[in-house]
Design a protein around this motif. Sequence first.
Motif, PDB file in Angstrom:
ATOM      1  N   LEU A  22      -4.917  48.810  52.116  1.00 20.60           N
ATOM      2  CA  LEU A  22      -5.323  49.795  53.123  1.00 20.60           C
ATOM      3  C   LEU A  22      -4.124  50.478  53.783  1.00 20.60           C
ATOM      4  O   LEU A  22      -4.149  51.656  54.070  1.00 20.60           O
ATOM      5  CB  LEU A  22      -6.159  49.111  54.208  1.00 20.60           C
ATOM      6  N   PHE A  23      -3.091  49.686  54.063  1.00 25.60           N
ATOM      7  CA  PHE A  23      -1.963  50.214  54.824  1.00 25.60           C
ATOM      8  C   PHE A  23      -0.716  50.185  53.960  1.00 25.60           C
ATOM      9  O   PHE A  23      -0.066  49.155  53.818  1.00 25.60           O
ATOM     10  CB  PHE A  23      -1.740  49.380  56.098  1.00 25.60           C
ATOM     11  N   GLN A  24      -0.399  51.362  53.402  1.00 25.15           N
ATOM     12  CA  GLN A  24       0.662  51.364  52.409  1.00 25.15           C
ATOM     13  C   GLN A  24       2.052  51.180  52.996  1.00 25.15           C
ATOM     14  O   GLN A  24       2.991  50.823  52.288  1.00 25.15           O
ATOM     15  CB  GLN A  24       0.580  52.648  51.592  1.00 25.15           C
ATOM     16  N   SER A  33       4.712  57.009  68.987  1.00 21.10           N
ATOM     17  CA  SER A  33       5.316  55.690  68.867  1.00 21.10           C
ATOM     18  C   SER A  33       6.289  55.732  67.706  1.00 21.10           C
ATOM     19  O   SER A  33       6.061  56.395  66.708  1.00 21.10           O
ATOM     20  CB  SER A  33       4.251  54.624  68.603  1.00 21.10           C
ATOM     21  N   MET A  34       7.408  55.043  67.866  1.00 16.57           N
ATOM     22  CA  MET A  34       8.389  54.989  66.788  1.00 16.57           C
ATOM     23  C   MET A  34       8.240  53.698  65.986  1.00 16.57           C
ATOM     24  O   MET A  34       8.986  53.470  65.044  1.00 16.57           O
ATOM     25  CB  MET A  34       9.814  55.078  67.355  1.00 16.57           C
ATOM     26  N   ALA A  35       7.282  52.853  66.369  1.00 16.32           N
ATOM     27  CA  ALA A  35       7.119  51.573  65.679  1.00 16.32           C
ATOM     28  C   ALA A  35       6.391  51.791  64.361  1.00 16.32           C
ATOM     29  O   ALA A  35       5.386  52.503  64.308  1.00 16.32           O
ATOM     30  CB  ALA A  35       6.344  50.608  66.562  1.00 16.32           C
ATOM     31  N   LEU A  36       6.920  51.174  63.316  1.00 15.43           N
ATOM     32  CA  LEU A  36       6.279  51.250  62.003  1.00 15.43           C
ATOM     33  C   LEU A  36       4.848  50.732  62.150  1.00 15.43           C
ATOM     34  O   LEU A  36       4.609  49.735  62.787  1.00 15.43           O
ATOM     35  CB  LEU A  36       7.069  50.364  61.015  1.00 15.43           C
ATOM     36  N   GLY A  37       3.899  51.362  61.595  1.00 15.28           N
ATOM     37  CA  GLY A  37       2.523  50.904  61.708  1.00 15.28           C
ATOM     38  C   GLY A  37       1.825  51.612  62.847  1.00 15.28           C
ATOM     39  O   GLY A  37       0.924  52.417  62.632  1.00 15.28           O
ATOM     40  N   LEU A  38       2.297  51.346  64.047  1.00 17.17           N
ATOM     41  CA  LEU A  38       1.647  51.947  65.213  1.00 17.17           C
ATOM     42  C   LEU A  38       1.664  53.471  65.095  1.00 17.17           C
ATOM     43  O   LEU A  38       0.677  54.138  65.390  1.00 17.17           O
ATOM     44  CB  LEU A  38       2.374  51.484  66.486  1.00 17.17           C
ATOM     45  N   CYS A  39       2.781  54.031  64.636  1.00 20.60           N
ATOM     46  CA  CYS A  39       2.865  55.496  64.571  1.00 20.60           C
ATOM     47  C   CYS A  39       1.938  56.034  63.481  1.00 20.60           C
ATOM     48  O   CYS A  39       1.367  57.110  63.629  1.00 20.60           O
ATOM     49  CB  CYS A  39       4.295  55.966  64.409  1.00 20.60           C
ATOM     50  N   SER A  40       1.753  55.263  62.419  1.00 19.77           N
ATOM     51  CA  SER A  40       0.862  55.716  61.351  1.00 19.77           C
ATOM     52  C   SER A  40      -0.597  55.678  61.803  1.00 19.77           C
ATOM     53  O   SER A  40      -1.354  56.632  61.605  1.00 19.77           O
ATOM     54  CB  SER A  40       1.096  54.840  60.124  1.00 19.77           C
ATOM     55  N   VAL A  41      -1.003  54.562  62.433  1.00 16.93           N
ATOM     56  CA  VAL A  41      -2.393  54.445  62.880  1.00 16.93           C
ATOM     57  C   VAL A  41      -2.665  55.401  64.043  1.00 16.93           C
ATOM     58  O   VAL A  41      -3.769  55.923  64.206  1.00 16.93           O
ATOM     59  CB  VAL A  41      -2.704  52.979  63.244  1.00 16.93           C
ATOM     60  N   LEU A  42      -1.636  55.667  64.832  1.00 13.68           N
ATOM     61  CA  LEU A  42      -1.793  56.604  65.937  1.00 13.68           C
ATOM     62  C   LEU A  42      -2.177  57.991  65.430  1.00 13.68           C
ATOM     63  O   LEU A  42      -3.008  58.681  66.016  1.00 13.68           O
ATOM     64  CB  LEU A  42      -0.459  56.673  66.693  1.00 13.68           C
ATOM     65  N   ARG A  43      -1.577  58.392  64.318  1.00 11.51           N
ATOM     66  CA  ARG A  43      -1.902  59.698  63.743  1.00 11.51           C
ATOM     67  C   ARG A  43      -3.365  59.747  63.335  1.00 11.51           C
ATOM     68  O   ARG A  43      -4.066  60.734  63.575  1.00 11.51           O
ATOM     69  CB  ARG A  43      -0.999  59.986  62.530  1.00 11.51           C
ATOM     70  N   VAL A  44      -3.834  58.671  62.726  1.00  9.77           N
ATOM     71  CA  VAL A  44      -5.232  58.615  62.313  1.00  9.77           C
ATOM     72  C   VAL A  44      -6.135  58.649  63.544  1.00  9.77           C
ATOM     73  O   VAL A  44      -7.139  59.363  63.591  1.00  9.77           O
ATOM     74  CB  VAL A  44      -5.493  57.324  61.517  1.00  9.77           C
ATOM     75  N   PHE A  45      -5.762  57.871  64.545  1.00 13.52           N
ATOM     76  CA  PHE A  45      -6.572  57.787  65.763  1.00 13.52           C
ATOM     77  C   PHE A  45      -6.724  59.172  66.407  1.00 13.52           C
ATOM     78  O   PHE A  45      -7.816  59.580  66.796  1.00 13.52           O
ATOM     79  CB  PHE A  45      -5.884  56.811  66.724  1.00 13.52           C
ATOM     80  N   PHE A  46      -5.624  59.911  66.468  1.00 16.67           N
ATOM     81  CA  PHE A  46      -5.684  61.238  67.087  1.00 16.67           C
ATOM     82  C   PHE A  46      -6.417  62.236  66.191  1.00 16.67           C
ATOM     83  O   PHE A  46      -7.159  63.085  66.683  1.00 16.67           O
ATOM     84  CB  PHE A  46      -4.266  61.746  67.393  1.00 16.67           C
ATOM     85  N   GLN A  65     -13.126  40.890  58.772  1.00 17.16           N
ATOM     86  CA  GLN A  65     -12.001  39.986  58.516  1.00 17.16           C
ATOM     87  C   GLN A  65     -11.323  40.485  57.243  1.00 17.16           C
ATOM     88  O   GLN A  65     -11.984  40.667  56.228  1.00 17.16           O
ATOM     89  CB  GLN A  65     -12.491  38.542  58.259  1.00 17.16           C
ATOM     90  N   LEU A  66     -10.045  40.721  57.311  1.00 20.99           N
ATOM     91  CA  LEU A  66      -9.346  41.246  56.143  1.00 20.99           C
ATOM     92  C   LEU A  66      -8.167  40.347  55.803  1.00 20.99           C
ATOM     93  O   LEU A  66      -7.367  40.013  56.675  1.00 20.99           O
ATOM     94  CB  LEU A  66      -8.853  42.670  56.415  1.00 20.99           C
ATOM     95  N   ALA A  67      -8.087  39.986  54.522  1.00 22.20           N
ATOM     96  CA  ALA A  67      -6.969  39.154  54.067  1.00 22.20           C
ATOM     97  C   ALA A  67      -5.808  40.062  53.667  1.00 22.20           C
ATOM     98  O   ALA A  67      -5.972  41.263  53.491  1.00 22.20           O
ATOM     99  CB  ALA A  67      -7.402  38.304  52.887  1.00 22.20           C
ATOM    100  N   LYS A  68      -4.652  39.454  53.499  1.00 20.95           N
ATOM    101  CA  LYS A  68      -3.431  40.239  53.278  1.00 20.95           C
ATOM    102  C   LYS A  68      -3.501  41.210  52.096  1.00 20.95           C
ATOM    103  O   LYS A  68      -3.093  42.373  52.247  1.00 20.95           O
ATOM    104  CB  LYS A  68      -2.246  39.306  53.112  1.00 20.95           C
ATOM    105  N   PRO A  69      -4.029  40.782  50.932  1.00 17.29           N
ATOM    106  CA  PRO A  69      -4.074  41.754  49.818  1.00 17.29           C
ATOM    107  C   PRO A  69      -4.867  43.008  50.191  1.00 17.29           C
ATOM    108  O   PRO A  69      -4.477  44.126  49.857  1.00 17.29           O
ATOM    109  CB  PRO A  69      -4.766  40.970  48.695  1.00 17.29           C
ATOM    110  N   GLN A  70      -5.990  42.810  50.917  1.00 16.82           N
ATOM    111  CA  GLN A  70      -6.782  43.981  51.331  1.00 16.82           C
ATOM    112  C   GLN A  70      -5.979  44.843  52.307  1.00 16.82           C
ATOM    113  O   GLN A  70      -6.013  46.066  52.241  1.00 16.82           O
ATOM    114  CB  GLN A  70      -8.068  43.505  52.015  1.00 16.82           C
ATOM    115  N   MET A  71      -5.289  44.187  53.221  1.00 11.95           N
ATOM    116  CA  MET A  71      -4.512  44.934  54.213  1.00 11.95           C
ATOM    117  C   MET A  71      -3.409  45.733  53.526  1.00 11.95           C
ATOM    118  O   MET A  71      -3.144  46.878  53.889  1.00 11.95           O
ATOM    119  CB  MET A  71      -3.885  43.980  55.233  1.00 11.95           C
ATOM    120  N   LEU A  72      -2.772  45.144  52.520  1.00 14.75           N
ATOM    121  CA  LEU A  72      -1.692  45.852  51.818  1.00 14.75           C
ATOM    122  C   LEU A  72      -2.239  47.074  51.090  1.00 14.75           C
ATOM    123  O   LEU A  72      -1.566  48.093  50.970  1.00 14.75           O
ATOM    124  CB  LEU A  72      -0.995  44.918  50.828  1.00 14.75           C
TER     125      LEU A  72
END
Length: 970
Positions: A828-830, A888-901, A819-826
Amino acid sequence: MVALGRMCFQPVDLLSGEHIDLLHDDTFASLRRLCASGLVGAAAAAPPCSAFSRARLRPGGPPPIRTISHPRGKDCLSPNQATELATSSLIHIRCRELLALVAARGGLIWLENPTSSLLWLDSQVMAWCRTHTPFASAVAACAHSVPAHKSWTFMCNHESISSVASTCAHPLGFHPALSGKRSSDGIFLTRQTAQYPGSLASLLASVASPFVDEGQAGHSVRAWTSLLPTAACWPPPSGRVEDGAGLCSSATPFPPTQSDVLGGLRKAWCKRLLDSGLHQQIASRLLSGSKTNPLSEAELAPFLADLRDFLHVESESTWQSLLSVLDGQPFRLNLWHCLSLLCSDPDSDYFHVLREGVPLGIGSAIPVCPVMHPPAAPDAVRLPLEHCESAWKSALDNADVVESLLKGEVDAGWIREVPGGDAELRRLYQYTAVGKLGLVLAPGRPPRLVVDSSVSGVTSNTHLPNRSANPSLMDVRRSVPISDSLDQLVALVLDVAKAHRRMLIRPADRGLLCFRHAGRLYQCITLNFGARVSSFFWARCAGLLMRLLKRLLRVRHSSWIYVDDILAFFNRLSAPLWASVVVVLLLCLKIPMSWHKGTLSPSVVWIGWQMDFECFTVRLDPSKLSRLIALANQVLNSRSCPVRDLERLTGKLLWLSSLFRCFRPSLAPLYADQHSYTPVLTAVSPEKWQALCDNVDSHLVLLRSVGIAAIPVGSKLLRVGQTTLTCRRDLCRVTPEQRRLWVQSSCPSRSVCQLSDSSCQVIRMWLDLAASGSDVRSLILPPRLECTAFADACADASSVGMGGFVRLHDGRQLFFQTQLAKPQMLRLFQWLPSDCSLQSYIATWELASQAALLFLLHRLLGDGHLPCHTVFRSDNSAAESASWKGLSMALGLCSVLRVFFALQESLRISVHVDHVPGISNDIADGLSRGHACRSDRSQKEVRSPRTALQRLFEEVSSSAVLLLSERREL
Ligand SMILES: [Zn+2]
């Protein structure tokens, strides 16, 4: 390695172990095959460093052949020095190639040279390291009881190399310098430290051992092929593999399911080929590059006689009718039709259409093909048929080339002049249209004509009844044996010449594919390159041809047709025979082939891929690669480049990413830049904002540059923050109090676009791959691993929950829950905007939890596990489709997609994300919502789930395959 109870090969070295010389071409070829075979779990190379030694820069020793400013070799060298340079380069290049082949099969590799070696200054070597071995460790000799000022650098593709790293804590000058000094017997002291101290050797062995099987045997490199299975191991049948020949056909038709109706013909032809030795002649003619048929009419006659016998044709007139060819097209349609009927081919009726001429679908529907995919949706807008007046610039500018090409087409009977012009055309045909002629000039290819029928309205009025499908590189990879074997493969490549031009248009439709040149009007008699129907009607011919070939061959083989390019591979020993059977059939049916482009070889180029069936490797065709590099450098040279160039480059890289799949998500910035002039949002400081206000005209168009790259001259300001701008007066309504203002602008000229920093980095990354010289992949796909793996995510505005589990067949399993709260998410995901609702990025969190599953599976399999392919489940279709497309051109999805691959690549697990309905995903759903895992008490939780996610993002910066956030230099 022996002490650890692990198997290993003898070292490849002139000095120790077997006497094996890497410079010997046959030896190197054998080593390439060994390294690509998957038998090598770990490979280390420490190629000689003497030519790279800094000691030679000092007086007293042998003169240097490389320097700090010229690490790839000095310009003016004596003949002896030039030989030394060439030899040293070749050994190093070969070492890196062998390492890359081991890595391509999932093996551990490292490259070692002294830290001071000039090797690490060589730009090609560094490009190779960035692509293949991103983990580096330096080892101080002093840490291993060698009292010397010396250190070794290890470049490795696995982070575990960090366990060998050490430094010397002594002050500079504490250890005696060895470089340039000789011992009493004249040998350089540095030579004595070339061997690793025992303690370092054991450390290195423990890094390698997880990747190597247990066993005492030390294997000989010379006799390594004895470790191979004797017969090829073909993949188990797993559904249809696209071969370009329709839904009823598959690339590897084995074991055969249909009756052997052509068995008699096959036997007769094989016997004749073997008795006469003609199969050897055909095999060698296929390699000769000659345009003439591999068999003369006289040599072919006995095969036709076999065919007549097989068909029991006694009447001479029947036989002549079978051999006849209709005017205007080359095929023996009657003979081909007869063989197709014998095979009960489902599309046999198509021969009636071919005889009458194909319809263009205007005024009447095109008949449906029973074995092709359902059609695409018809065009939304139908343009009226039109007579265009001119030609495209490409044709107008090259009138002489066009003239000579047109003459050839008139002589071949493919086109005809309409002497009476438009009036005659309208008088003769109910439907008429005149398109525009263009000329395609591509480097490395002969120029060719294209008639643009979209401008004349023909294309939008043509609705195809089916969609054709072409095989991809993946379809080839799915059909190769799962390992190398003593029984090797040879590939046959053949190309149908001017395929579209071989099909007659039906007489009533010959007023539709017309064009002008030099004041004259021409009509097409046969289909042309550029008409929408051409590929559909040719695909039906190609399907009939391939299905007939497969019925005739029937042996274990794989074959494809990509438009007009045929690829087949056979076992090496019988390949000349089966290739000859194919050739004889093509000659009997009079299918016009570009024989000079044909090949029968273990190494072939097909649809732009160079495939090597000795090592089972594939790379981009070198000529295509060099054009790609030239284009990439051209685009990179100036930050603003023509949109067309960027589109071309992106298209080429997209094609290449079907091989280097982990790079695909990184293409997103290139796509974004193509549209950089559709409204862009830019953060602007209050000072710059004032400059903008001072330099726009009354229509808010920027007149002078204010030094903001994203808002060039000519841009129109559209909006600032929440304020929509309509005229200059609106600017007063903006209060520039904030630290920065968000300005939306657009530029009307889309012909030039601005390259972003991310795009430049992506292009440089591809150039690195090309410069590395090891741009190869294995054709062999990793085997499928069966496991149960589900993940899920849930989010509200201010928190995210993720959870999932992986269970192996033997019952071992792991789960994670976080479970991650917003400050932690911010943190982790710049890229995450601070004022966002986390809920609106739910697909991204779903994909991130799929990435976390990779860590669980990797941990279950153990550090040195073999590469594998597996299926994860998700109930989020956006995450699933992004993982499937890789882009993916969606902000977020394209960043995590790179990590996933990138993770898939570095953990050697390739994943297909499959969709499950939410109701079947209850365990993962419960985990993501923070419920205790009651139903499965036996599951082991990964120590700290948050470290999994944190590691996820550490991987981005350190991973070999991305190198986007930082380019490491030594
Ligand atoms: Zn020391």
